[in-house]
Motif scaffolding. Sequence first.
Motif, short mmCIF file in Angstrom:
data_model
loop_
_atom_site.label_atom_id
_atom_site.label_comp_id
_atom_site.label_asym_id
_atom_site.label_seq_id
_atom_site.Cartn_x
_atom_site.Cartn_y
_atom_site.Cartn_z
N MET A 17 0.82 -1.20 0.00
CA MET A 17 0.00 0.00 0.00
C MET A 17 0.86 1.26 0.00
O MET A 17 0.51 2.26 -0.63
CB MET A 17 -0.97 -0.02 1.18
CG MET A 17 -2.01 -1.13 1.04
SD MET A 17 -3.26 -1.14 2.33
CE MET A 17 -4.17 0.35 1.97
N GLU A 18 1.99 1.22 0.68
CA GLU A 18 2.90 2.37 0.66
C GLU A 18 3.47 2.55 -0.74
O GLU A 18 3.61 3.69 -1.23
CB GLU A 18 4.03 2.15 1.67
CG GLU A 18 5.07 3.26 1.70
CD GLU A 18 4.49 4.62 2.07
OE1 GLU A 18 5.08 5.64 1.66
OE2 GLU A 18 3.46 4.67 2.78
N ALA A 19 3.79 1.45 -1.40
CA ALA A 19 4.30 1.52 -2.77
C ALA A 19 3.24 2.11 -3.70
O ALA A 19 3.54 2.94 -4.57
CB ALA A 19 4.72 0.13 -3.25
N ALA A 20 2.00 1.68 -3.52
CA ALA A 20 0.90 2.20 -4.34
C ALA A 20 0.71 3.69 -4.10
O ALA A 20 0.50 4.47 -5.04
CB ALA A 20 -0.39 1.44 -4.03
N THR A 40 9.05 -1.92 -5.74
CA THR A 40 9.13 -0.84 -4.76
C THR A 40 8.88 -1.35 -3.34
O THR A 40 9.49 -0.89 -2.38
CB THR A 40 8.11 0.27 -5.10
OG1 THR A 40 8.39 0.77 -6.42
CG2 THR A 40 8.18 1.41 -4.11
N ALA A 41 7.96 -2.33 -3.22
CA ALA A 41 7.64 -2.90 -1.90
C ALA A 41 8.71 -3.88 -1.44
O ALA A 41 8.72 -4.27 -0.26
CB ALA A 41 6.29 -3.59 -1.96
N GLY A 42 9.59 -4.32 -2.35
CA GLY A 42 10.64 -5.27 -1.98
C GLY A 42 10.14 -6.69 -1.83
O GLY A 42 10.68 -7.47 -1.03
N ILE A 43 9.11 -7.05 -2.61
CA ILE A 43 8.55 -8.40 -2.55
C ILE A 43 8.36 -8.91 -3.97
O ILE A 43 8.53 -8.17 -4.94
CB ILE A 43 7.21 -8.43 -1.80
CG1 ILE A 43 6.21 -7.48 -2.47
CG2 ILE A 43 7.40 -8.06 -0.33
CD1 ILE A 43 4.84 -7.47 -1.83
N GLY A 44 7.96 -10.16 -4.12
CA GLY A 44 7.72 -10.73 -5.43
C GLY A 44 6.36 -10.31 -5.99
O GLY A 44 5.44 -10.00 -5.23
N LYS A 45 6.25 -10.35 -7.31
CA LYS A 45 4.98 -9.99 -7.96
C LYS A 45 3.85 -10.92 -7.51
O LYS A 45 2.72 -10.49 -7.30
CB LYS A 45 5.16 -10.07 -9.48
CG LYS A 45 3.97 -9.64 -10.29
CD LYS A 45 4.30 -9.68 -11.78
CE LYS A 45 3.09 -9.36 -12.63
NZ LYS A 45 3.41 -9.42 -14.09
N GLY A 46 4.16 -12.21 -7.37
CA GLY A 46 3.15 -13.16 -6.93
C GLY A 46 2.64 -12.87 -5.53
O GLY A 46 1.47 -13.13 -5.22
N THR A 47 3.52 -12.30 -4.70
CA THR A 47 3.11 -11.96 -3.34
C THR A 47 2.06 -10.86 -3.35
O THR A 47 1.11 -10.88 -2.56
CB THR A 47 4.34 -11.51 -2.51
OG1 THR A 47 5.31 -12.54 -2.51
CG2 THR A 47 3.93 -11.20 -1.07
N VAL A 48 2.22 -9.91 -4.28
CA VAL A 48 1.22 -8.84 -4.40
C VAL A 48 -0.14 -9.45 -4.71
O VAL A 48 -1.15 -9.10 -4.08
CB VAL A 48 1.61 -7.84 -5.51
CG1 VAL A 48 0.49 -6.79 -5.69
CG2 VAL A 48 2.92 -7.15 -5.18
#
Length: 208
Positions: A17-20, A40-48
Amino acid sequence: MSGLREQKKKQNRAAIMEAAFVLFGERGYENTSVADLAATAGIGKGTVYSYFRSKGEILLAFCEDELTCLHLELQRTVPTDAPLEEKLLHIFMYEFRYVTKNKGFGRTLMRELIFPKELTTEKSRQIEEQFIQFFVIMFTEAQERGQLRRDIDLTLTCGHFYALYLMSLSAWYSGRLPGEEDVRAALQVMFRQALSGLQPQKSSSNQP
């Protein structure tokens, strides 16, 4: 172990949400991909996607969080027996500050909320219903205290005041209302007019 897992889930959601908030404001909604958000969030696309099915759902999550904050803010700062006008001003100014923390993001958030895409229509409707019920409860309490007429449709009344807020928000974006105090002053005038009515008052002598 489960406590750590829950904490990690909260951290991931907050990071998304911060990245968004940052990217939608800087690049715009359409020009931001889920891959951009993940990076930007420092995670994988699948995690989103494990948290949100689409970018639209991320925006609606902000609306849900805002509604929760509105409940807490009203309980924390406004007396239950305060005049309806005071409550309305407090709520809508809180929402104004929430939306305009990031001008670009706020514009995107309001557009998705008012004109939702097909994928998020049902979720938008659910949030809208929660928002309406929030005001209906407040209007019902105002009726019981003699602050509001009993012969009105409370759902339509909610729409009326929200439309006045949107008008003020639009005026701020266009520069016609340059500052927060200008927005508050405009809302106060419009709310008072709505609550008192726009028709001329009959004289006490009952003359035509």
